[in-house]
Design an enzyme around this catalytic site. Structure first.
Site, PDB file in Angstrom:
ATOM      1  N   ASP A  13       0.855  -1.170   0.000  1.00  0.00           N
ATOM      2  CA  ASP A  13       0.000   0.000   0.000  1.00  0.00           C
ATOM      3  C   ASP A  13       0.901   1.232   0.000  1.00  0.00           C
ATOM      4  O   ASP A  13       2.080   1.150   0.302  1.00  0.00           O
ATOM      5  CB  ASP A  13      -0.924   0.006   1.228  1.00  0.00           C
ATOM      6  CG  ASP A  13      -2.104   0.968   1.025  1.00  0.00           C
ATOM      7  OD1 ASP A  13      -2.917   1.102   1.927  1.00  0.00           O
ATOM      8  OD2 ASP A  13      -2.180   1.588  -0.058  1.00  0.00           O
ATOM      9  N   GLY A  37       0.713   4.004   1.855  1.00  0.00           N
ATOM     10  CA  GLY A  37       1.019   4.602   3.152  1.00  0.00           C
ATOM     11  C   GLY A  37       0.044   5.653   3.610  1.00  0.00           C
ATOM     12  O   GLY A  37      -0.056   5.930   4.806  1.00  0.00           O
ATOM     13  N   GLY A  38      -0.704   6.244   2.706  1.00  0.00           N
ATOM     14  CA  GLY A  38      -1.597   7.339   3.082  1.00  0.00           C
ATOM     15  C   GLY A  38      -2.643   6.920   4.091  1.00  0.00           C
ATOM     16  O   GLY A  38      -2.862   7.560   5.104  1.00  0.00           O
ATOM     17  N   GLY A  51     -11.501   3.887  -0.403  1.00  0.00           N
ATOM     18  CA  GLY A  51     -12.502   4.664   0.333  1.00  0.00           C
ATOM     19  C   GLY A  51     -13.678   3.849   0.816  1.00  0.00           C
ATOM     20  O   GLY A  51     -14.705   4.400   1.206  1.00  0.00           O
ATOM     21  N   CYS A  94     -12.321 -29.680   6.757  1.00  0.00           N
ATOM     22  CA  CYS A  94     -11.203 -28.779   6.460  1.00  0.00           C
ATOM     23  C   CYS A  94      -9.899 -29.565   6.515  1.00  0.00           C
ATOM     24  O   CYS A  94      -9.697 -30.393   7.402  1.00  0.00           O
ATOM     25  CB  CYS A  94     -11.167 -27.628   7.475  1.00  0.00           C
ATOM     26  SG  CYS A  94      -9.781 -26.508   7.227  1.00  0.00           S
ATOM     27  N   CYS A 141      -6.795 -28.241   6.797  1.00  0.00           N
ATOM     28  CA  CYS A 141      -5.662 -27.490   7.358  1.00  0.00           C
ATOM     29  C   CYS A 141      -5.086 -28.255   8.549  1.00  0.00           C
ATOM     30  O   CYS A 141      -5.752 -29.127   9.136  1.00  0.00           O
ATOM     31  CB  CYS A 141      -6.124 -26.095   7.778  1.00  0.00           C
ATOM     32  SG  CYS A 141      -6.837 -26.021   9.428  1.00  0.00           S
ATOM     33  N   CYS A 167      -7.301 -28.486  11.743  1.00  0.00           N
ATOM     34  CA  CYS A 167      -8.469 -29.360  11.675  1.00  0.00           C
ATOM     35  C   CYS A 167      -8.075 -30.824  11.514  1.00  0.00           C
ATOM     36  O   CYS A 167      -8.785 -31.721  11.969  1.00  0.00           O
ATOM     37  CB  CYS A 167      -9.377 -28.936  10.513  1.00  0.00           C
ATOM     38  SG  CYS A 167     -10.121 -27.330  10.792  1.00  0.00           S
ATOM     39  N   HIS A 178      -5.579 -21.846  10.018  1.00  0.00           N
ATOM     40  CA  HIS A 178      -6.922 -22.307   9.627  1.00  0.00           C
ATOM     41  C   HIS A 178      -7.697 -21.197   8.913  1.00  0.00           C
ATOM     42  O   HIS A 178      -8.279 -21.399   7.840  1.00  0.00           O
ATOM     43  CB  HIS A 178      -7.728 -22.773  10.850  1.00  0.00           C
ATOM     44  CG  HIS A 178      -9.178 -22.954  10.506  1.00  0.00           C
ATOM     45  ND1 HIS A 178      -9.665 -24.072   9.847  1.00  0.00           N
ATOM     46  CD2 HIS A 178     -10.237 -22.123  10.653  1.00  0.00           C
ATOM     47  CE1 HIS A 178     -10.963 -23.929   9.613  1.00  0.00           C
ATOM     48  NE2 HIS A 178     -11.343 -22.749  10.093  1.00  0.00           N
TER      49      HIS A 178
END
Ligand SMILES: CNc1nc2c(CC[C@H]3O[C@H](OC)[C@H](OC)[C@@H](OC)[C@@H]3OC)c3nc(N)[nH]c(=O)c3cc2[nH]1
Length: 372
Positions: free
Chosen positions: A92, A94-95, A216, A304, A306, A309, A335
């Site tokens: 990003d 930075g603003g 925004g 799941c 992962c 799980c 997860h």
């Protein structure tokens, strides 16, 4: 040299499935981008972030310019080497962080001066400085320096802020220069006002960018107002460029945004909430610190795949969370990120098969189920 490129491979209504090609690898869209603010996705090793299915992650200009500084990261070989992630990184500008994190800010036509929230030192961010920082970091996708107005804001404040951001977008493009293999994304502003959103999209398209963010939003306007803007704003942007919705969101926000033509999203939610015990599942969310889990031998979600799980019970996860054990953040973050990537994979497949409506219906039905 692979340049930066985006191909839409399938559409289903406004939803698109595609791929962004970069010199550091492809990004399958719609894409969810884990947030790696201070050069780390908290509680995750980079190879494990990759294992969740992420093709790209985020770095944060504001945080990294303050500590350890962009110049130091550049001297050490750039952000990819520094954080051991060799795939695409988006940073990003930075603003947004300055307005949400820094103290003592002064906003002028030139840019923003502010005092670091870490040590109070004075700093200045301008479109030119933001481009330099993101170049020093070596990020593959660079965001224009913009101003995201805080809500509530009058129409005039939103209009003036958007027009400032458009002037800053032109300066960002000028300062970015010609960097093959790197992309610069413009950021649309304009609040919840269609005419301002259209004016912003026109201004950005005239300047010309490799991709376009809808900025925004996710600043407290609520899902209904956000979807209201997304019902028309993506359509103001070029069809053949990626559309990135910043800072979004909960699973149902993400599904609603992809349905309305968004290709990329980022949010701290899955990682940050993992550290607070908030767990997202296809049946809705639960908080592992709740006492009802302390004797429950079941996994969070038996479908799941992962590590949390596959290998641990809710009782165990409840215990390590309550005991504030580090493994708690590791497993719950893993997860949640895995689950968010499962949502993206499901939508990519559904759009490719022209089945997005059916997929969306099953997504929402799964969350109506009772006890999770
Ligand atoms: C939550 N709603 C939300 N986040 C907006 C971010 C920041 C995204 C940023 O949000 C965190 O910073 C605070 C993340 O760090 C914790 C950043 O990841 C590195 C992420 O950067 C893309 C926006 N950034 C810009 N430049 N312009 C925006 O209009 C904008 C709108 C947002 N809404």
């Amino acid at each position: 040299m692979v340049k930066f490129d985006f191909q839409v491979q399938a559409t289903d209504g406004m939803a698109r499935k595609g791929v962004i090609s970069t010199p550091r690898g492809d990004v399958r869209t719609p894409a969810f981008m884990p947030v790696g603010t201070a050069a780390t996705v908290k509680a995750m090793l980079p190879e494990n972030v990759r294992a969740t299915g992420a093709d790209i992650l985020l770095g944060n200009t504001y945080h990294l310019m303050l500590r350890p500084t962009a110049e130091r990261i550049d001297r050490l070989g750039g952000l990819h080497k520094f954080m051991n992630w060799d795939r695409p990184i988006l940073t990003d500008s930075g603003g947004f962080q300055v307005m949400s994190l820094a103290g003592l800010r002064k906003l002028t036509e030139a840019g923003v001066t502010f005092k670091s929230h870490i040590d109070g030192s004075k700093h200045e961010l301008t479109p030119e400085r933001s481009m330099e920082i993101q170049r020093l970091l070596g990020s593959d996708i660079v965001m224009c320096f913009d101003e995201c107005p805080a809500l509530p804001a009058t129409d005039k404040q939103v209009a003036d802020s958007m027009r400032l951001s458009m002037r800053w977008a032109a300066r960002s493009k000028e300062a970015f220069g010609d960097r093959p293999g790197h992309a610069l994304f413009g950021i649309m502003q304009g609040g919840v006002t269609p005419e301002l959103r259209e004016e912003s999209a026109k201004a950005l398209t005239e300047i010309g960018f490799d991709g376009y963010a809808v900025g925004g939003l996710a600043v407290g306007e609520g899902q209904e107002a956000m979807f209201g803007v997304l019902d028309y704003a993506p359509g103001f942007l070029p069809h053949d460029k990626p559309r990135y919705l910043m800072g979004v969101g909960k699973p149902d926000d993400i599904v609603g945004a992809v349905k309305r033509g968004i290709d990329m999203m980022d949010c701290v939610l899955p990682s940050r909430s993992g550290r607070t015990g908030q767990v997202f599942t296809r049946h809705g969310q639960l908080n592992i610190k709740n006492a009802r889990h302390q004797d429950d031998p079941r996994p969070i979600d038996d479908e799941c795949t992962c590590p949390a799980c596959r290998n641990y019970s809710r009782a165990y996860l409840h215990h390590v969370f309550r005991s504030q054990e580090i493994i708690s953040s590791m497993l719950l973050t893993w997860h949640n990120l895995h689950y968010f990537q499962q949502i993206m994979d499901g939508m990519r497949q559904a759009i490719a098969q022209g089945m997005f409506t059916e997929w969306e219906a099953s997504f929402h039905k799964g969350r109506e189920a009772g006890d999770i």
